[in-house]
Write a protein that holds these residues in place. Structure first.
Motif, PDB file in Angstrom:
ATOM      1  N   ASN A 161      11.695  10.296   0.457  1.00  9.94           N
ATOM      2  CA  ASN A 161      11.127  10.287   1.726  1.00  9.94           C
ATOM      3  C   ASN A 161      12.235  10.180   2.665  1.00  9.94           C
ATOM      4  O   ASN A 161      13.488  10.027   2.372  1.00  9.94           O
ATOM      5  CB  ASN A 161      10.170   9.284   1.892  1.00  9.94           C
ATOM      6  CG  ASN A 161      10.812   7.838   1.809  1.00  9.94           C
ATOM      7  OD1 ASN A 161      12.021   7.576   1.649  1.00  9.94           O
ATOM      8  ND2 ASN A 161      10.088   6.968   1.988  1.00  9.94           N
ATOM      9  N   ALA A 216      12.262   8.145   5.461  1.00  9.92           N
ATOM     10  CA  ALA A 216      12.295   6.836   6.292  1.00  9.92           C
ATOM     11  C   ALA A 216      13.421   6.537   7.153  1.00  9.92           C
ATOM     12  O   ALA A 216      14.348   6.614   6.562  1.00  9.92           O
ATOM     13  CB  ALA A 216      11.662   5.654   5.539  1.00  9.92           C
ATOM     14  N   THR A 222       0.826  -1.137  -0.061  1.00 11.91           N
ATOM     15  CA  THR A 222       0.150   0.156  -0.196  1.00 11.91           C
ATOM     16  C   THR A 222       0.893   1.239  -0.097  1.00 11.91           C
ATOM     17  O   THR A 222       2.051   1.166   0.183  1.00 11.91           O
ATOM     18  CB  THR A 222      -0.914   0.165   1.220  1.00 11.91           C
ATOM     19  OG1 THR A 222      -0.118   0.186   2.574  1.00 11.91           O
ATOM     20  CG2 THR A 222      -2.060  -1.148   1.387  1.00 11.91           C
ATOM     21  N   VAL A 223       0.355   2.534  -0.061  1.00 11.78           N
ATOM     22  CA  VAL A 223       0.755   3.700  -0.236  1.00 11.78           C
ATOM     23  C   VAL A 223       1.598   3.768   1.251  1.00 11.78           C
ATOM     24  O   VAL A 223       2.664   4.346   1.070  1.00 11.78           O
ATOM     25  CB  VAL A 223       0.097   4.780  -0.528  1.00 11.78           C
ATOM     26  CG1 VAL A 223       0.714   6.208  -0.288  1.00 11.78           C
ATOM     27  CG2 VAL A 223      -0.531   4.813  -1.797  1.00 11.78           C
ATOM     28  N   GLU A 224       0.894   3.518   2.271  1.00 13.03           N
ATOM     29  CA  GLU A 224       1.473   3.704   3.563  1.00 13.03           C
ATOM     30  C   GLU A 224       2.673   2.811   3.761  1.00 13.03           C
ATOM     31  O   GLU A 224       3.580   3.148   4.292  1.00 13.03           O
ATOM     32  CB  GLU A 224       0.309   3.315   4.525  1.00 13.03           C
ATOM     33  CG  GLU A 224      -0.779   4.347   4.684  1.00 13.03           C
ATOM     34  CD  GLU A 224      -1.866   3.973   3.736  1.00 13.03           C
ATOM     35  OE1 GLU A 224      -2.149   2.910   2.947  1.00 13.03           O
ATOM     36  OE2 GLU A 224      -2.742   4.923   3.342  1.00 13.03           O
ATOM     37  N   TRP A 225       2.557   1.694   3.055  1.00 12.68           N
ATOM     38  CA  TRP A 225       3.615   0.645   3.440  1.00 12.68           C
ATOM     39  C   TRP A 225       4.901   1.437   2.662  1.00 12.68           C
ATOM     40  O   TRP A 225       6.194   1.133   3.396  1.00 12.68           O
ATOM     41  CB  TRP A 225       3.330  -0.600   2.511  1.00 12.68           C
ATOM     42  CG  TRP A 225       4.422  -1.517   2.256  1.00 12.68           C
ATOM     43  CD1 TRP A 225       4.812  -2.341   3.149  1.00 12.68           C
ATOM     44  CD2 TRP A 225       4.938  -1.709   1.102  1.00 12.68           C
ATOM     45  NE1 TRP A 225       5.767  -3.190   2.551  1.00 12.68           N
ATOM     46  CE2 TRP A 225       5.920  -2.719   1.282  1.00 12.68           C
ATOM     47  CE3 TRP A 225       4.988  -1.072  -0.277  1.00 12.68           C
ATOM     48  CZ2 TRP A 225       6.864  -3.257   0.048  1.00 12.68           C
ATOM     49  CZ3 TRP A 225       5.552  -1.515  -1.146  1.00 12.68           C
ATOM     50  CH2 TRP A 225       6.750  -2.654  -1.104  1.00 12.68           C
ATOM     51  N   GLU A 262       5.869   4.200   2.511  1.00 19.60           N
ATOM     52  CA  GLU A 262       6.216   5.550   3.218  1.00 19.60           C
ATOM     53  C   GLU A 262       6.970   5.083   4.296  1.00 19.60           C
ATOM     54  O   GLU A 262       7.898   5.843   5.171  1.00 19.60           O
ATOM     55  CB  GLU A 262       5.035   6.275   3.739  1.00 19.60           C
ATOM     56  CG  GLU A 262       4.338   7.016   2.810  1.00 19.60           C
ATOM     57  CD  GLU A 262       2.983   7.634   3.158  1.00 19.60           C
ATOM     58  OE1 GLU A 262       2.748   7.366   4.378  1.00 19.60           O
ATOM     59  OE2 GLU A 262       2.437   8.394   2.292  1.00 19.60           O
ATOM     60  N   GLN A 263       7.274   3.708   4.582  1.00 22.64           N
ATOM     61  CA  GLN A 263       7.863   3.085   5.767  1.00 22.64           C
ATOM     62  C   GLN A 263       9.245   2.662   5.420  1.00 22.64           C
ATOM     63  O   GLN A 263      10.124   2.196   6.352  1.00 22.64           O
ATOM     64  CB  GLN A 263       6.975   1.818   6.398  1.00 22.64           C
ATOM     65  CG  GLN A 263       5.873   2.105   6.876  1.00 22.64           C
ATOM     66  CD  GLN A 263       4.838   1.026   7.451  1.00 22.64           C
ATOM     67  OE1 GLN A 263       5.454   0.151   8.028  1.00 22.64           O
ATOM     68  NE2 GLN A 263       3.608   1.119   7.135  1.00 22.64           N
TER      69      GLN A 263
END
Length: 82
Positions: A68, A70, A3-6, A8-9
């Motif tokens: 990002n 992360a 997912t998009v949230e994934w 971002e990590q």
């Protein structure tokens, strides 16, 4: 599940013509280099592979740069190993 949230990590870098998504090496699998095996234009760099790091300049003149902030690497996803 990817997912998009994934995304971002884990660290992601802009390249001269695409993106690099960085993962830690999984504990219970072997990751080999491949080109377009997971999907069109998706390359994997594992054992014996290398990538050009952010701060480098692509032949187009564009700089490789972090997208990002992360702070840690996610382990290479099992769904991609499967």
């Amino acid at each position: 599940n990817l997912t998009v949230e994934w995304l971002e990590q884990t660290p992601i870098a802009q390249t001269g013509g695409g993106k690099h998504i960085y993962f830690s090496y999984p504990k219970n699998a072997t990751i080999k280099n491949s080109a377009s095996k997971l999907g069109k234009f998706i390359d994997v760099r594992g054992d014996g592979g290398y990538v050009v790091a952010p701060g480098s300049i692509h032949s187009t003149g564009r700089e490789y740069a972090w997208i990002n902030n992360a702070e840690s690497l996610l382990e290479f996803p099992q769904v991609l190993i499967d």
